[in-house]
Scaffold this motif. Structure first.
Motif, PDB file in Angstrom:
ATOM      1  N   SER A   1       0.842  -1.317  -0.027  1.00 47.08           N
ATOM      2  CA  SER A   1      -0.103  -0.029   0.011  1.00 47.08           C
ATOM      3  C   SER A   1       0.721   1.314  -0.157  1.00 47.08           C
ATOM      4  N   TRP A   2       2.103   1.025  -0.046  1.00 46.57           N
ATOM      5  CA  TRP A   2       3.059   2.231  -0.145  1.00 46.57           C
ATOM      6  C   TRP A   2       3.088   2.976   1.031  1.00 46.57           C
ATOM      7  N   ILE A   3       2.989   2.501   2.222  1.00 47.55           N
ATOM      8  CA  ILE A   3       2.917   3.353   3.537  1.00 47.55           C
ATOM      9  C   ILE A   3       3.644   2.924   4.484  1.00 47.55           C
ATOM     10  N   TRP A   4       4.419   1.628   4.107  1.00 50.57           N
ATOM     11  CA  TRP A   4       5.278   1.100   5.114  1.00 50.57           C
ATOM     12  C   TRP A   4       6.439   2.229   5.752  1.00 50.57           C
ATOM     13  N   ALA A   5       6.972   2.616   5.097  1.00 54.48           N
ATOM     14  CA  ALA A   5       8.045   3.830   5.565  1.00 54.48           C
ATOM     15  C   ALA A   5       7.477   4.723   6.556  1.00 54.48           C
ATOM     16  N   ASP A   6       6.231   5.318   6.347  1.00 52.51           N
ATOM     17  CA  ASP A   6       5.595   6.256   6.878  1.00 52.51           C
ATOM     18  C   ASP A   6       5.157   5.715   8.151  1.00 52.51           C
ATOM     19  N   MET A   7       4.568   4.550   8.335  1.00 53.11           N
ATOM     20  CA  MET A   7       3.884   3.948   9.327  1.00 53.11           C
ATOM     21  C   MET A   7       4.893   3.265  10.464  1.00 53.11           C
ATOM     22  N   ARG A   8       6.137   3.046  10.217  1.00 55.74           N
ATOM     23  CA  ARG A   8       6.953   2.067  10.999  1.00 55.74           C
ATOM     24  C   ARG A   8       7.062   2.668  12.228  1.00 55.74           C
TER      25      ARG A   8
END
Length: 258
Positions: free
Chosen positions: A160-167
């Protein structure tokens, strides 16, 4: 006289060996370390419910495959590796007519409390939008202590292309009790967790859930395969995996019937 006594002793020993019951070897069961925790509990239940004993060997699927191909006397392989069956058949180690049997599947669901800033029926797209806009500050990850469920959640967020922002906004819940308590007492809680856990009381009464499409992650499919020369004890354990006692244990760890 001495010779006569020696012959009698040998004859007695021979008769004794033939009358003693045969001691069955303990079957060696290979278990993918992704699913070691629930399978150890199932093995303990099997030993309590039967007269059989098991020897468990856990390692990564790749390591187990190498050991089997190299001739280690493993009788059953339990793994999430879909390629294992074909590889064992090609190596001539698969049991006769055995193509492997799927006995449990782990699916991931999105769960949201009724008071959350987002509703589960809006699906993954709605969750991603709510996370990007920071209407949801913390996303809980229910893993039941299994690394495989965390990896599945990571796959979903990466896809979903949000892994980096959610870590830095993720909070892992490692046990069943902790997950149920946290999600049932935290207003507005939203989580990615095993689908069977999302359906466990009291969560359905407090919120809603929806399955994440499997195009975003690889479902955790557990299969068992008998290897050539598998003993009756090993086959009995294989059958036990399909029974209600084993399935009840698997459900506590987030796996449902296939």
């Amino acid at each position: 006289m001495f010779f006569h006594k020696t012959k009698l002793h040998c004859l007695f020993a021979s008769l004794l060996l033939h009358t003693l019951p045969a001691i069955a070897a303990t079957p060696l069961i290979a278990i993918d370390d992704n699913v070691a925790t629930p399978l150890r509990e199932i093995a303990q239940a099997f030993e309590r419910d039967s007269t059989h004993k098991l020897e468990l060997q856990t390692a990564s699927a790749g390591v187990l495959m190498r050991r089997i191909v190299q001739g280690e006397p493993i009788e059953l392989l339990i793994s999430t590796d879909h390629e294992a069956t074909a590889q064992l058949q090609a190596a001539g180690r698969a049991g006769e007519h055995d193509r492997g049997q799927l006995f449990a599947v782990g699916r991931i669901a999105i769960y949201a409390r009724a008071s959350a800033a987002w509703e589960a029926p809006s699906g993954l797209d709605g969750l991603v939008a709510a996370l990007k806009s920071q209407r949801i500050e913390t996303l809980y990850i229910g893993t039941l202590g299994e690394a495989a469920f965390y990896r599945a959640a990571e796959q979903i967020l990466r896809a979903s292309w949000i892994w980096a922002d959610m870590r830095n906004r993720l909070q892992t819940l490692d046990s069943r009790d902790t997950t149920l308590q946290t999600l049932s007492t935290t207003q507005g809680a939203v989580a990615l967790l095993p689908a069977t856990l999302a359906a466990t009381a009291p969560l359905p009464e407090l919120g809603s859930s929806t399955l994440v499409p499997t195009m975003f992650y690889a479902p955790l499919e557990l299969s068992v395969m008998s290897l050539d020369g598998a003993s009756e004890e090993a086959i009995a354990f294989r059958s036990y995996l399909l029974g209600p006692q084993a399935q009840e244990i698997l459900a506590r760890y987030g796996y449902g019937a296939p």
